[in-house]
Design a protein around this motif. Sequence first.
Motif, PDB file in Angstrom:
ATOM      1  N   SER A   1      36.132  44.267  46.585  1.00 12.49           N
ATOM      2  CA  SER A   1      35.698  42.912  46.296  1.00 12.49           C
ATOM      3  C   SER A   1      35.532  42.808  44.784  1.00 12.49           C
ATOM      4  O   SER A   1      34.877  43.647  44.178  1.00 12.49           O
ATOM      5  N   TYR A   2      36.157  41.802  44.180  1.00 12.79           N
ATOM      6  CA  TYR A   2      36.020  41.585  42.743  1.00 12.79           C
ATOM      7  C   TYR A   2      35.556  40.157  42.507  1.00 12.79           C
ATOM      8  O   TYR A   2      36.229  39.202  42.913  1.00 12.79           O
ATOM      9  N   ASN A   3      34.404  40.007  41.876  1.00 16.01           N
ATOM     10  CA  ASN A   3      33.828  38.695  41.583  1.00 16.01           C
ATOM     11  C   ASN A   3      34.428  38.185  40.284  1.00 16.01           C
ATOM     12  O   ASN A   3      34.192  38.749  39.214  1.00 16.01           O
TER      13      ASN A   3
ATOM     14  N   SER B   1      38.435  38.124  44.604  1.00 19.70           N
ATOM     15  CA  SER B   1      39.704  38.608  45.128  1.00 19.70           C
ATOM     16  C   SER B   1      39.483  39.899  45.900  1.00 19.70           C
ATOM     17  O   SER B   1      38.476  40.581  45.721  1.00 19.70           O
ATOM     18  N   THR B   2      40.429  40.205  46.754  1.00 19.41           N
ATOM     19  CA  THR B   2      40.435  41.450  47.515  1.00 19.41           C
ATOM     20  C   THR B   2      41.704  42.188  47.130  1.00 19.41           C
ATOM     21  O   THR B   2      42.807  41.741  47.433  1.00 19.41           O
TER      22      THR B   2
ATOM     23  N   HIS C   1      33.257  37.913  50.123  1.00 22.31           N
ATOM     24  CA  HIS C   1      32.581  37.706  48.844  1.00 22.31           C
ATOM     25  C   HIS C   1      31.333  36.863  49.020  1.00 22.31           C
ATOM     26  O   HIS C   1      31.270  36.013  49.906  1.00 22.31           O
ATOM     27  N   ASP C   2      30.374  37.093  48.134  1.00 27.27           N
ATOM     28  CA  ASP C   2      29.145  36.308  48.127  1.00 27.27           C
ATOM     29  C   ASP C   2      29.256  35.112  47.179  1.00 27.27           C
ATOM     30  O   ASP C   2      28.398  34.238  47.197  1.00 27.27           O
TER      31      ASP C   2
ATOM     32  N   ALA D   1      31.892  41.699  38.411  1.00 26.96           N
ATOM     33  CA  ALA D   1      31.351  42.779  39.244  1.00 26.96           C
ATOM     34  C   ALA D   1      32.331  43.116  40.367  1.00 26.96           C
ATOM     35  O   ALA D   1      32.999  42.250  40.913  1.00 26.96           O
ATOM     36  N   SER D   2      32.393  44.386  40.692  1.00 30.17           N
ATOM     37  CA  SER D   2      33.240  44.820  41.793  1.00 30.17           C
ATOM     38  C   SER D   2      32.389  45.550  42.820  1.00 30.17           C
ATOM     39  O   SER D   2      31.295  46.013  42.522  1.00 30.17           O
TER      40      SER D   2
END
Length: 103
Positions: A66-68, A47-48, A41-42, A73-74
């Motif tokens: 990847s879920y921010n 979560s993954t 993640h940035d 955003a995913s």
Amino acid sequence: HLTRPIRCCVLYDNLLYFGDDGVNIKVYNINTASVDKLKNHDSEYGSTDAMLIYKDSETSYLVASSYNLDTGASSLKLSAAGRQQLSLLCRVSSVWPHHVYFM
């Protein structure tokens, strides 16, 4: 010692990759009983939820979601697998306008 529920996992080449509600993919080495972390993640919170490893004749690839948690955003990230650090090859993002990034 695990502090978060595991959301997904995949076994590859004596390495157990698993994702949780953290920003890193954890990699458990079965032979050495050690855990390494690979950044997925940035942002600070993410979560993954899913991952897979695809192997062709020469290279293995890790595809991870990847879920921010901050923005909602995913994305999907395609990386070269089986290395100490992930070598990011491509990222597809759900942020408008939708982007495909090739590294």
